[in-house]
Design a protein around this motif. Sequence first.
Motif, short mmCIF file in Angstrom:
data_model
loop_
_atom_site.label_atom_id
_atom_site.label_comp_id
_atom_site.label_asym_id
_atom_site.label_seq_id
_atom_site.Cartn_x
_atom_site.Cartn_y
_atom_site.Cartn_z
N ALA A 1 -33.90 -13.05 28.19
CA ALA A 1 -32.59 -13.07 28.77
C ALA A 1 -32.74 -14.25 29.70
O ALA A 1 -31.86 -15.25 29.99
N ILE B 1 -33.13 -17.63 27.98
CA ILE B 1 -31.88 -18.01 27.54
C ILE B 1 -31.07 -18.67 28.60
O ILE B 1 -30.43 -19.86 28.29
N TYR B 2 -30.92 -17.78 29.68
CA TYR B 2 -30.04 -18.50 30.78
C TYR B 2 -30.70 -19.66 31.12
O TYR B 2 -29.65 -20.77 31.37
N THR C 1 -29.23 -22.53 28.84
CA THR C 1 -28.20 -22.58 28.70
C THR C 1 -27.66 -23.48 29.74
O THR C 1 -26.39 -24.53 29.75
N ILE D 1 -30.72 -21.37 20.24
CA ILE D 1 -30.35 -19.91 20.81
C ILE D 1 -29.45 -19.26 19.77
O ILE D 1 -29.40 -17.97 19.79
#
Lengths: 289, 318
Positions: free
Chosen positions: A239, A242-243, A246, A254
């Motif tokens: 997580a 991914i953060y 982005t 993703i």
Amino acid sequence: MNLGSRPGLFSRLFTALVFIFLYAPIFLLIIFSFNAGNSNSVWHGFSLHWYGELFQDRLIMGGVYTTLLVSLLATAIATVAGTFAAIGFYNMRRRWREPLMVINEIPMINADIVTGVSLCLFFVAAFAAWNGFVTWMEQTYRLTAPRLELGFATLLIAHISFNIPYVVLAIMPKLRQMDKNLIDAAQDLGCTWMQAFWKVVVPEIKPGIVNGMLIAFTMSVDDFVISYFTAGPKTSTLAMVIYSMTKKRVTPKINAVSTLLFGAVLLLLIVVNVRQARQEKAAAKVRRR
Amino acid sequence: MRNKLSWFSAPYVVWMALFTVAPVILVVIYAFTAVPPAEGFTLDNFLRMKEFAVVFARSFRLALIATFICLLIGYPLSYFLAKEGPSFQKIAMVLIMLPMWMNFLLRTYAWMSILENNGFLNRMFAALGIIDLGNLINGGLNSLCASLNEGVLAWLNARLGTALLLSTDRATDMTYFRMLYTQGAVVLGMVYNYLPFMILPIYSVIIKLDNSLLEAARDLGASSARVFRKVIFPLSLPGVLSGVTMVFVPSVSTFAISKMLGGGTKLLLGDLIELQFLGGAYNPYLGSAISLVMMVIVVVCMYVMNRFGEGEEQAVVL
């Protein structure tokens, strides 16, 4: 429950719209994970290119590894600890049990960010004290000990801490349903209390334990906020990766991750449901006899 | 036997003392401690929050709007679902919970690529001619306002001595609608992520309503609208309250959604806390004070919810 008339056209339409709202973004995400081009809105043809990229991305694979490791470890530890805690709480006097149950629920009730921040603060303060102590020892006695910092260990502790409450709450109802005389009967028949525990109590509450374990695992895999505050700069769960991705640019990598995760969840759900249906069937058969 | 077994929880009690109670106490202590080099007890951290009144207001406004929209969607949906057949209901509930098992960052990310300037929605709007239509409407509004300005308003202004003017500079050369990095996008993200939290408690309360009450109301001659207003709705309020809490608390404390969909320029409470602990504005004392305020909000929400009865178990299922 009978609310009167069957739903009309309008309510069916409303329901359909809400489901489209819930699922359209996810399906778009999945479709564009198979896009040949570098875009989330223009279709360039089918390709598995991004899946290949995904498996070569060391950051993402590292994140997956950390997430799985911390979730599995935290789930295992939290399930065992939560089971013992629940049995202990259940056998306590009410006067003690009730305040302890309230404390148990603190991490569930608090906003994630507050739990994360408070643990972060605690670890930083405790480690600062410890590191100061180590420095002092080095200077006065020439003894040394490792200095501590936020990392995998603190991440694991945080996950265990927010998992145990769910396990406890999943097991409690099963304990309440259990016939208390069973334990006494087992002991009358010659079990030691340890044997009574393993042969009577644990099998009785097993569905609660399995349930708690599943909840704990999903909470661990899904968590972002608490991990973000307790993992330190060097450890990253999926997580967190991914953060950070982005923040820069949208990349179909993703999408590929999302598709795989969605598939995994779907598979898990089907397995659990099939298992449940089979158990119900078996139970119905037993009853018929 | 019973007393022996109660010692089973001793390790967890120690664990809780260390990793649940001590951190919370530490937050309280930090919240009332002066920022070094100053020392001792202080209320300064709370007084400093006045500087961030805008952030508080924005956070509350967005979270309240999101909660309200969730209620507007979630209540009718739960009600309609409760009317359906049992197998339909079962599948619908699984479908509502399924997205929640995907990480919320991924769900939010999905909206990023939809709302982008050259994202999916804008391309669709362009293909359907909606953007051109928007340009046309804006152009029409501009000329209408211009003529109003010259006509009626000029006359009024001359009479009343005011300087009323309508804006005439609406964009007429748009190639996309700006949707990402707006506050609307943040609200959308909150609604999308937390809608199931509203649906599930309301649904589980409606489904458990006592059938005989509804029949009694109908037998006594109440129309179905009246049954809903006088019986179903009041009895489903505990579910509504628990749904409102479960949407409002994560919405007001989020920081990832506002960063990803709001662009991170307009801070929310969560962003503010994050900045104090991990960001450039490192100040755990102020951060603790804001966290303490957040804890108080949560406790108040829980208190209100518990006063109106059940709804607690729902949190466990999720």
